[in-house]
Design an enzyme around this catalytic site. Structure first.
Site, PDB file in Angstrom:
ATOM      1  N   HIS A  10      47.737  39.066  40.263  1.00 10.81           N
ATOM      2  CA  HIS A  10      46.874  38.415  41.261  1.00 10.81           C
ATOM      3  C   HIS A  10      47.656  38.115  42.553  1.00 10.81           C
ATOM      4  O   HIS A  10      47.790  36.957  42.965  1.00 10.81           O
ATOM      5  CB  HIS A  10      46.305  37.117  40.664  1.00 10.81           C
ATOM      6  N   ASP A  66      42.528  36.901  48.011  1.00  8.82           N
ATOM      7  CA  ASP A  66      41.166  37.422  47.876  1.00  8.82           C
ATOM      8  C   ASP A  66      41.244  38.939  47.723  1.00  8.82           C
ATOM      9  O   ASP A  66      42.225  39.565  48.112  1.00  8.82           O
ATOM     10  CB  ASP A  66      40.346  37.058  49.122  1.00  8.82           C
ATOM     11  N   ASN A  90      41.476  40.907  45.038  1.00 11.62           N
ATOM     12  CA  ASN A  90      42.324  41.496  44.010  1.00 11.62           C
ATOM     13  C   ASN A  90      41.561  42.502  43.161  1.00 11.62           C
ATOM     14  O   ASN A  90      42.107  43.529  42.777  1.00 11.62           O
ATOM     15  CB  ASN A  90      42.920  40.409  43.122  1.00 11.62           C
ATOM     16  N   GLY A  91      40.298  42.226  42.876  1.00  6.80           N
ATOM     17  CA  GLY A  91      39.490  43.146  42.074  1.00  6.80           C
ATOM     18  C   GLY A  91      39.291  44.476  42.772  1.00  6.80           C
ATOM     19  O   GLY A  91      39.441  45.542  42.169  1.00  6.80           O
ATOM     20  N   ARG A  92      38.972  44.432  44.062  1.00  2.53           N
ATOM     21  CA  ARG A  92      38.776  45.674  44.815  1.00  2.53           C
ATOM     22  C   ARG A  92      40.070  46.475  44.897  1.00  2.53           C
ATOM     23  O   ARG A  92      40.074  47.698  44.726  1.00  2.53           O
ATOM     24  CB  ARG A  92      38.252  45.379  46.220  1.00  2.53           C
ATOM     25  N   ARG A 133      40.767  47.997  41.469  1.00  5.14           N
ATOM     26  CA  ARG A 133      39.933  49.172  41.187  1.00  5.14           C
ATOM     27  C   ARG A 133      40.390  50.366  42.026  1.00  5.14           C
ATOM     28  O   ARG A 133      40.377  51.508  41.559  1.00  5.14           O
ATOM     29  CB  ARG A 133      38.460  48.851  41.408  1.00  5.14           C
ATOM     30  N   TYR A 184      31.947  44.813  32.692  1.00  4.46           N
ATOM     31  CA  TYR A 184      33.254  45.002  33.324  1.00  4.46           C
ATOM     32  C   TYR A 184      34.079  43.724  33.215  1.00  4.46           C
ATOM     33  O   TYR A 184      35.259  43.754  32.847  1.00  4.46           O
ATOM     34  CB  TYR A 184      33.073  45.437  34.781  1.00  4.46           C
TER      35      TYR A 184
END
Length: 177
Positions: free
Chosen positions: A50, A54, A56-58, A61, A86
């Site tokens: 992490h 902000d 981190n998910g994008r 992926r 997911y």
């Protein structure tokens, strides 16, 4: 998910990159499930680090797509309806079980391959539009393609279409008159 402390992020990212550098077990040959599990595990590890406040998910992926592309796979896309599964799969991967995330990834890749397989046969038959017509008819077909009435695509600066697409366009044009 518990993020890494800020002071540990540089060291943790360095270790993470070194681990990825070796590639997946088995060399990442397409069709080898270990490449999917490796990519899913890398995504989960990145999420555990992490490193950003902000997105981190994008970024995770995007990283997973990069790893898959390097293994010869097409990019994956998670649909909106896959959001809950997911997140559940990411939680399982956070508990050191990347299999559910790899399975979700495999389903996404199967949809991508099915989509591409449906599009490729027609594109394999495609020829330059100029091969189908001359003069005024050719100009009319170019205009129809530019207006998205005739199915066509650009490749290498040329406008390509198929005989079937021209026939479908002409049939539709004839039915309108």
């Amino acid at each position: 998910m518990v993020a890494s402390p800020a002071w540990l992020i540089p060291q943790t990212l360095g270790t993470f990159v070194e681990r990825l550098h070796g590639g997946p077990p088995g060399g990442g040959v397409p069709g080898d499930a270990s490449a999917l599990v490796w990519s899913a595990d890398a995504h989960a590890r990145f999420e555990r680090i992490h490193p950003f406040p902000d997105a981190n998910g994008r970024v995770g992926r995007l990283l997973m797509n990069l790893l898959l592309r390097r293994c010869g796979y097409v990019p994956f896309v998670f649909r909106a309806r896959d959001a809950a599964p997911y997140v559940d799969a990411l939680r399982a991967a956070d508990s050191r079980d990347p299999a559910p995330l790899a399975e979700l990834l495999a389903r996404s890749l199967a949809r991508s391959y099915a989509f591409l397989a449906a599009a490729l046969p027609a594109q394999a038959e495609a020829k330059p539009l100029s091969a189908f017509a001359r003069g005024a008819r050719r100009a009319a077909l170019y205009k129809a393609a530019q207006r998205n009435r005739l199915r066509a695509f650009r490749s290498g600066g040329r406008l390509l279409t198929t005989a079937a697409w021209i026939a479908a366009y002409e049939e539709l044009a004839a039915s309108r008159t």
